[in-house]
Scaffold this active site. Structure first.
Site, short mmCIF file in Angstrom:
data_model
loop_
_atom_site.label_atom_id
_atom_site.label_comp_id
_atom_site.label_asym_id
_atom_site.label_seq_id
_atom_site.Cartn_x
_atom_site.Cartn_y
_atom_site.Cartn_z
N GLY A 107 -7.54 14.16 6.70
CA GLY A 107 -8.31 13.00 6.22
C GLY A 107 -9.47 12.77 7.17
O GLY A 107 -9.25 12.45 8.34
N TYR A 108 -10.70 12.97 6.69
CA TYR A 108 -11.86 12.82 7.57
C TYR A 108 -12.74 11.67 7.10
O TYR A 108 -13.96 11.75 7.08
CB TYR A 108 -12.62 14.16 7.66
CG TYR A 108 -13.11 14.47 9.07
CD1 TYR A 108 -12.22 14.66 10.12
CD2 TYR A 108 -14.47 14.57 9.35
CE1 TYR A 108 -12.66 14.94 11.40
CE2 TYR A 108 -14.93 14.86 10.64
CZ TYR A 108 -14.00 15.04 11.65
OH TYR A 108 -14.45 15.31 12.93
N GLY A 109 -12.08 10.58 6.69
CA GLY A 109 -12.81 9.37 6.31
C GLY A 109 -13.14 8.56 7.55
O GLY A 109 -13.19 9.10 8.66
N ASN A 110 -13.30 7.27 7.37
CA ASN A 110 -13.71 6.41 8.50
C ASN A 110 -12.74 6.52 9.68
O ASN A 110 -13.15 6.85 10.80
CB ASN A 110 -13.82 4.96 7.99
CG ASN A 110 -14.27 4.01 9.09
OD1 ASN A 110 -15.03 4.40 9.98
ND2 ASN A 110 -13.79 2.79 9.06
N ALA A 111 -11.45 6.31 9.43
CA ALA A 111 -10.48 6.30 10.53
C ALA A 111 -10.31 7.71 11.12
O ALA A 111 -10.40 7.89 12.34
CB ALA A 111 -9.15 5.75 10.05
N GLY A 112 -10.08 8.70 10.27
CA GLY A 112 -9.80 10.06 10.75
C GLY A 112 -10.96 10.66 11.52
O GLY A 112 -10.79 11.23 12.60
N LYS A 133 -1.82 -7.95 0.69
CA LYS A 133 -2.69 -6.82 0.32
C LYS A 133 -3.18 -7.03 -1.10
O LYS A 133 -2.49 -7.65 -1.91
CB LYS A 133 -1.89 -5.51 0.37
CG LYS A 133 -2.75 -4.29 0.46
CD LYS A 133 -3.18 -4.05 1.89
CE LYS A 133 -3.95 -2.80 2.11
NZ LYS A 133 -3.95 -2.44 3.53
#
Ligand code: GLU
Length: 416
Positions: free
Chosen positions: A218-223, A106
């Site tokens: 979490g409402y980003g790309n994944a969520g 990472k």
């Protein structure tokens, strides 16, 4: 259980517990607990306004026994050594758990990309690769996107690497734009893989996903993509969603696509018509069938685990649950789909991207997702079986599968 541990210490507590369950002695734990190599760099560059700034960056190469190391690059103001090391460990267990032939790594840069111009972002990306060009490569360590990095940044990094080595090497990086050898389905792969696991967990509970209630932190790309998939393909009812500015709730559900559009327009889900405002804390404790932490680390901890009412927790985020919370949730019979299994869809499609890059032959999205489904379902089933056999939780089940594979590879190489 001490809750004041940093993220890397938490990952070591989990690993130690799994080693004990496997009956491994301390030599094996010691051989697994630290990165093989940790690189810290400084990037000094001239900003658009003529000022000079210095950024600190990292790459943690955790374990290469099973193959070249793999993992994303985060650009975040709160990036730190402990977090990068923990995430590199989880990448190792992630690749081993879904059985793709890669190790774990990472990287990160301490910066706030929202404050940087496009030209500055490009400079930072190219400088990062210049400092690390001897340590990355298709057969060494293959970076990818993570928090606040994207396909454009991957394109600049690939171009810089190819310029340095003087030839094409698209498989030095994944998450590239489609035009430069990216894979169909890569940008939605993390959420997609997670929904395959949710489908399997619902089967185990004999629960019909149609009408099942879902809360997403979490409402980003994944969520946000998981919300839309669960609503549109599995007919779930999305009752709550949140981001850093707060959450929204409607017990009868709201449209996940409307919430997404609202966030694109206003940069938050808060204020969506027909919903009431709730806090991130309240969201986690809602009565619901599926809870999806898709944002930060350590949000489910000793202080709130006893109040969680979800039947399934699908961890799209890395490290959302502390070890103390794990014990509480296990005793409440909540099914956890642990992070490095639940969010392994991203790296699995990255691996498909590498394979396609080597063959210069590209698959359709349907082919990508059908292969992803097979890998995720197999890993989920193996995890549940292992956990049941050892009377432990799914996180330990997934760890046991992963560390056994890594330890076997290390033994075969004669390292241990
Ligand atoms: N950053 C993603 C993860 O945490 C993807 C890594 C990759 O594709 O290498 O799994």
């Amino acid at each position: 259980m001490n809750e004041n541990l940093d993220t890397f210490e938490i990952s070591q507590v989990q690993l130690h517990k799994a080693c004990k369950l496997m009956g491994y002695d301390s030599h094996i734990y010691n051989a697994l607990k630290e990165p093989e190599k940790f690189i810290e760099i400084k990037i000094t560059m001239r900003m658009d306004n003529g000022e000079t700034r210095t950024f600190k960056g990292f790459r943690s190469q955790f374990n290469s026994a099973r193959g070249p190391m793999k993992g994303g690059i985060r650009w975040h103001p709160e990036e730190n050594e402990s977090l990068v090391k923990a995430l590199s460990a989880w990448m190792t267990w992630k690749c081993a758990c879904v059985d793709i032939p890669l190790g774990g790594a990472k990287g990160g840069i301490i910066c706030n990309p929202k404050e940087l111009s496009n030209a500055e972002l490009e400079k930072l990306a190219r400088n990062y690769v210049r400092k690390l060009s001897g340590d990355i490569g298709p057969n060494i360590d293959i970076p990818a996107p993570d928090v606040y990095t994207n396909p454009q940044i991957m394109a600049w990094m690939m171009d810089e690497y190819e310029t340095i080595i003087g030839k094409h090497a698209p498989s030095v990086i994944t998450g590239k734009p489609l035009e430069l050898g990216g894979s169909a389905g890569r940008s939605n792969a993390t959420a997609k893989g997670g929904t395959f696991c949710v489908r399997e967990a619902a089967k185990d509970l004999s629960k019909d996903l149609k009408g099942a209630t879902v809360a997403i932190q979490g409402y980003g790309n994944a969520g946000s993509y998981a919300a839309r998939l669960l609503q549109d393909e599995f007919k779930c009812k999305i009752i709550a969603a949140s981001d850093s500015q707060g959450g929204i709730y409607n017990e009868n559900g709201f449209d996940a696509n409307d919430a997404f559009e609202h966030k694109v327009k206003t940069s938050t889900v808060v204020g969506l018509e027909g919903t009431q405002k709730i806090s991130n804390k309240e969201l986690l404790e809602l009565e619901c069938d599926v809870l999806i932490p898709a944002a930060l680390e350590n949000v489910i901890n000793k202080s709130n685990a006893a109040n969680i009412k979800a039947k399934i927790i699908a961890e799209l985020a890395n490290g959302p649950t502390t070890p103390a919370a794990d014990d509480i949730l296990y005793n409440k019979d909540i099914i956890i789909i642990p992070d490095f299994l639940c969010n392994a869809g991203g790296v699995t499609v990255s691996y498909f991207e590498m394979v396609q890059g080597y063959y210069l032959h590209f698959w359709t999205e349907k082919e990508v997702f059908s292969s992803l489904d097979k890998i995720m379902t197999k890993a989920y089933r193996a995890t549940v079986k292992k956990a049941e056999e050892h009377h432990t939780d799914n996180r330990m089940g997934a760890y046991m599968i992963a560390i056994e594979r890594v330890v076997n590879a290390m033994k075969l190489r004669g390292w241990i």
